[in-house]
Design a protein around this motif. Sequence first.
Motif, PDB file in Angstrom:
ATOM      1  N   LEU A  95       0.825  -1.209   0.000  1.00  0.00           N
ATOM      2  CA  LEU A  95       0.000   0.000   0.000  1.00  0.00           C
ATOM      3  C   LEU A  95       0.858   1.257   0.000  1.00  0.00           C
ATOM      4  CD1 LEU A  95      -2.614  -1.313   2.536  1.00  0.00           C
ATOM      5  CD2 LEU A  95      -3.253  -0.325   0.338  1.00  0.00           C
ATOM      6  N   ALA A  96       1.888   1.278   0.847  1.00  0.00           N
ATOM      7  CA  ALA A  96       2.759   2.453   0.904  1.00  0.00           C
ATOM      8  C   ALA A  96       3.538   2.629  -0.394  1.00  0.00           C
ATOM      9  CB  ALA A  96       3.711   2.335   2.095  1.00  0.00           C
ATOM     10  N   LYS A  97       4.041   1.518  -0.942  1.00  0.00           N
ATOM     11  CA  LYS A  97       4.786   1.614  -2.193  1.00  0.00           C
ATOM     12  C   LYS A  97       3.872   2.071  -3.327  1.00  0.00           C
ATOM     13  CE  LYS A  97       8.108  -0.895  -5.071  1.00  0.00           C
ATOM     14  NZ  LYS A  97       8.856  -2.170  -5.259  1.00  0.00           N
ATOM     15  N   ALA A  98       2.656   1.541  -3.346  1.00  0.00           N
ATOM     16  CA  ALA A  98       1.707   1.980  -4.368  1.00  0.00           C
ATOM     17  C   ALA A  98       1.461   3.472  -4.259  1.00  0.00           C
ATOM     18  CB  ALA A  98       0.397   1.207  -4.227  1.00  0.00           C
ATOM     19  N   SER A  99       1.311   3.974  -3.044  1.00  0.00           N
ATOM     20  CA  SER A  99       1.061   5.401  -2.858  1.00  0.00           C
ATOM     21  C   SER A  99       2.246   6.234  -3.347  1.00  0.00           C
ATOM     22  CB  SER A  99       0.773   5.699  -1.384  1.00  0.00           C
ATOM     23  OG  SER A  99       0.202   6.967  -1.237  1.00  0.00           O
ATOM     24  N   VAL A 100       3.464   5.802  -3.025  1.00  0.00           N
ATOM     25  CA  VAL A 100       4.663   6.514  -3.492  1.00  0.00           C
ATOM     26  C   VAL A 100       4.700   6.555  -5.013  1.00  0.00           C
ATOM     27  CG1 VAL A 100       7.179   6.408  -3.643  1.00  0.00           C
ATOM     28  CG2 VAL A 100       6.052   6.048  -1.438  1.00  0.00           C
ATOM     29  N   LEU A 101       4.516   5.392  -5.638  1.00  0.00           N
ATOM     30  CA  LEU A 101       4.615   5.320  -7.101  1.00  0.00           C
ATOM     31  C   LEU A 101       3.469   6.071  -7.775  1.00  0.00           C
ATOM     32  CD1 LEU A 101       5.741   1.602  -7.591  1.00  0.00           C
ATOM     33  CD2 LEU A 101       7.160   3.660  -7.488  1.00  0.00           C
ATOM     34  N   MET A 102       2.289   6.044  -7.182  1.00  0.00           N
ATOM     35  CA  MET A 102       1.150   6.769  -7.756  1.00  0.00           C
ATOM     36  C   MET A 102       1.375   8.279  -7.665  1.00  0.00           C
ATOM     37  SD  MET A 102      -1.849   4.361  -6.140  1.00  0.00           S
ATOM     38  CE  MET A 102      -3.311   4.992  -6.956  1.00  0.00           C
ATOM     39  N   MET A 103       1.902   8.747  -6.548  1.00  0.00           N
ATOM     40  CA  MET A 103       2.185  10.176  -6.421  1.00  0.00           C
ATOM     41  C   MET A 103       3.236  10.614  -7.423  1.00  0.00           C
ATOM     42  SD  MET A 103       1.982  10.313  -2.245  1.00  0.00           S
ATOM     43  CE  MET A 103       2.375  12.042  -1.964  1.00  0.00           C
ATOM     44  N   ARG A 104       4.238   9.783  -7.630  1.00  0.00           N
ATOM     45  CA  ARG A 104       5.241  10.082  -8.663  1.00  0.00           C
ATOM     46  C   ARG A 104       4.593  10.154 -10.039  1.00  0.00           C
ATOM     47  NH1 ARG A 104      10.168   5.886  -8.212  1.00  0.00           N
ATOM     48  NH2 ARG A 104      11.246   6.605  -6.333  1.00  0.00           N
ATOM     49  N   ALA A 105       3.750   9.176 -10.344  1.00  0.00           N
ATOM     50  CA  ALA A 105       3.143   9.104 -11.675  1.00  0.00           C
ATOM     51  C   ALA A 105       2.250  10.311 -11.940  1.00  0.00           C
ATOM     52  CB  ALA A 105       2.341   7.812 -11.809  1.00  0.00           C
ATOM     53  N   VAL A 106       1.449  10.699 -10.942  1.00  0.00           N
ATOM     54  CA  VAL A 106       0.569  11.856 -11.114  1.00  0.00           C
ATOM     55  C   VAL A 106       1.394  13.130 -11.264  1.00  0.00           C
ATOM     56  CG1 VAL A 106      -1.146  13.302  -9.964  1.00  0.00           C
ATOM     57  CG2 VAL A 106      -1.400  10.810  -9.934  1.00  0.00           C
ATOM     58  N   ALA A 107       2.425  13.276 -10.423  1.00  0.00           N
ATOM     59  CA  ALA A 107       3.258  14.479 -10.477  1.00  0.00           C
ATOM     60  C   ALA A 107       3.981  14.608 -11.808  1.00  0.00           C
ATOM     61  CB  ALA A 107       4.262  14.463  -9.326  1.00  0.00           C
ATOM     62  N   ALA A 108       4.298  13.482 -12.439  1.00  0.00           N
ATOM     63  CA  ALA A 108       4.950  13.539 -13.747  1.00  0.00           C
ATOM     64  C   ALA A 108       4.027  14.132 -14.801  1.00  0.00           C
ATOM     65  CB  ALA A 108       5.401  12.136 -14.168  1.00  0.00           C
ATOM     66  N   GLU A 109       2.722  13.887 -14.640  1.00  0.00           N
ATOM     67  CA  GLU A 109       1.743  14.427 -15.589  1.00  0.00           C
ATOM     68  C   GLU A 109       1.286  15.827 -15.188  1.00  0.00           C
ATOM     69  OE1 GLU A 109       0.886  13.005 -18.392  1.00  0.00           O
ATOM     70  OE2 GLU A 109       2.139  11.246 -17.979  1.00  0.00           O
ATOM     71  N   ARG A 110       1.212  16.069 -13.882  1.00  0.00           N
ATOM     72  CA  ARG A 110       0.772  17.374 -13.390  1.00  0.00           C
ATOM     73  C   ARG A 110       1.648  17.767 -12.204  1.00  0.00           C
ATOM     74  NH1 ARG A 110      -4.969  20.461 -12.868  1.00  0.00           N
ATOM     75  NH2 ARG A 110      -4.018  22.327 -11.984  1.00  0.00           N
ATOM     76  N   PRO A 111       2.709  18.511 -12.425  1.00  0.00           N
ATOM     77  CA  PRO A 111       3.655  18.855 -11.347  1.00  0.00           C
ATOM     78  C   PRO A 111       3.037  19.635 -10.198  1.00  0.00           C
ATOM     79  CG  PRO A 111       4.642  19.239 -13.504  1.00  0.00           C
ATOM     80  CD  PRO A 111       3.192  18.953 -13.747  1.00  0.00           C
ATOM     81  N   ASP A 112       1.959  20.383 -10.451  1.00  0.00           N
ATOM     82  CA  ASP A 112       1.366  21.160  -9.363  1.00  0.00           C
ATOM     83  C   ASP A 112       0.249  20.402  -8.640  1.00  0.00           C
ATOM     84  OD1 ASP A 112      -0.504  21.184 -11.394  1.00  0.00           O
ATOM     85  OD2 ASP A 112      -1.111  23.269 -11.032  1.00  0.00           O
ATOM     86  N   ALA A 113       0.150  19.091  -8.853  1.00  0.00           N
ATOM     87  CA  ALA A 113      -0.865  18.300  -8.160  1.00  0.00           C
ATOM     88  C   ALA A 113      -0.641  18.371  -6.650  1.00  0.00           C
ATOM     89  CB  ALA A 113      -0.821  16.852  -8.619  1.00  0.00           C
ATOM     90  N   ILE A 114      -1.747  18.336  -5.909  1.00  0.00           N
ATOM     91  CA  ILE A 114      -1.705  18.328  -4.448  1.00  0.00           C
ATOM     92  C   ILE A 114      -2.301  17.005  -3.975  1.00  0.00           C
ATOM     93  CG2 ILE A 114      -2.606  19.407  -2.355  1.00  0.00           C
ATOM     94  CD1 ILE A 114      -2.559  22.074  -3.843  1.00  0.00           C
ATOM     95  N   PHE A 115      -1.596  16.348  -3.052  1.00  0.00           N
ATOM     96  CA  PHE A 115      -2.011  15.029  -2.589  1.00  0.00           C
ATOM     97  C   PHE A 115      -2.572  15.132  -1.174  1.00  0.00           C
ATOM     98  CE2 PHE A 115       1.421  14.479  -5.637  1.00  0.00           C
ATOM     99  CZ  PHE A 115       0.802  13.663  -6.565  1.00  0.00           C
TER     100      PHE A 115
END
Length: 602
Positions: A351-371
């Motif tokens: 779960l934690a690894k998925a969250s890390v990788l998902m945040m990376r993936a979203v930020a790559a598409e939208r750098p100003d994303a807020i989690f």
Amino acid sequence: MIRRVAYGKAVLAGMAGAVAWEIVARLLILAGAPVFDIVGTLGALAQPYASGWAPWAVGMALHLTVGAIFAVFYAYFFWSTLRLRPMFQGLLFSFIPMLLAIFIMRPQFELMNPFLVSGALPHSGLFGLAGGVSGPISIAAGHLIWGATLGLIYVRPVGYPVERRPNLGSERRRRTTLPAKLPDPPPADRFMFATGVECSYPTLDRGRWRMDEMAACSHYRYWRKDLELVRQLGLRYLRYGPPLHLTNPRRGCYDWAFLDDVAVEMRRLGVIPIMDLCHFGLPYWLENFQNPETPHALADYARAFAKRYDWVRFYTPMNEMYVCAKLSALLGLWNEQAQDERAFVTAVRHLAKASVLMMRAVAAERPDAIFVNSESGEFFQSCCPDPRLCKIADFENQRRFLALDLLYAHPVREDMRDYLFKHGMPPEEYAWFMRQDVGKRAILGVDYYEWNEKLVDSDGRIQALGELFGWHVIVDQYYQRYRRPMMHTETNCLDAREAPRWLWRQWHNVQLMRRSGVPIVGFTWYSLTDQVDWDIALREPLGNVNPVGLFDLNRDPRPVGQAYRYLISLFSQELSEAPPIETVIDDCRQQRERSNERRRHA
């Protein structure tokens, strides 16, 4: 108790019971046994002078109808009220129509029979006992057959088999196009008053049955109305979880049809979603949180999602990682339904690894994303100064932080690190987590319910304690540990009469924290509508409605909905002067950096 009724299943169960009764009765009649012929009696009453198959057909139709009516009554008023297996529930319920049939209906039927009135047939007397006990006994036996069949068939009124796709309702077919001009977004995101659509979808029965709250609460049917209700409350922010199991039904395959329609309506209405990408469940092809493929598969999903909906800025990658791991892998309620420490640690890792990788993936598409990393605010209190009980409470108070510690690269205490290594986490994976830095643009959401505070009793068992310290005490522990902007991301009350008072108590907690200098950027009543079976943590598909919503499942407002609308109108002007969320995030980041610098030089 209000409950969701599967009317089709109830009617089918009632009719199937009537058919089973007739088959047994007809075989015994053909064998010469003295059995009361219920279908023949009903047919003779309806068509006393007809011949051939007509009386039987009419009698059977009436028998099926009565069986179906009683089955609906059973499903709404009797089902799940007793802690019995379904077949025994059905058997017990069958005594109600059984007694009515023996002592009231059979004598009445005889009095209405023209052949008995003319003397062509003998009267069986009061309660049908003049002709012996075979009649009442056969009626009782028939009802028991009906009840057992009813109980066996009418189970799981909510949810569906994991391989089946639910009916998304007529709204799904009303496709819309993106309007030429969309409402302007607010000039800056400041304090967020929010609600949420309950969107849990864990599996039960070893992964064979899906508990889909969007289906149980009729959101697939009324999603357009639900979005309108958000705006009627004066809200702009909505925690919303697209059904992952439907949008990612196969590896590398995405079905955006339902969400495309929802997204268009959100933009038209000016609803700002906090997109909840994974909420307690996985698609069928990923099975459960023991699967090591899960983190990378969810990262692919997050990347595809952010690319398609590039206007979405707020994300919750994984909802309540600690709760998901605990209920899935430690308490054995959902998904993998495991009950051991190694399975729990595996689920936390994934779960934690998925969250890390998902945040990376979203930020790559939208750098100003807020989690918005939503987590359950838990606390464990020992009942007495027994060292053994204090040790249990201390361990649980550290365990609650594990998923967030890994996500935010916060070093865990030495004994907890040993616990992770002992139960399957490779040291190099722990080191990998400690090198991550995905939390720069993160808000920590802390959820709070009456059962979040726990007591370790004298036997070492953990029990719900109720609201003892309150959200402001619990959330301060999380803030002191992580130093992130905070948000009250979930709360509600199972007692609809008490809910407005609970709402104000939680809001005053938020005010107290803000006045003490803790950066609180939002408040959420969860959820928009009532929920189903959350009083038992979705461990069984019973269909009981929990009156926790701002609106009931008919979409009529509850008192807490009116109270929340008033609260928002009362404080919106004051909070419009709050600093933008971007500023709060930057300030917290700078404070962490200064604090880290001081520690390095100490």
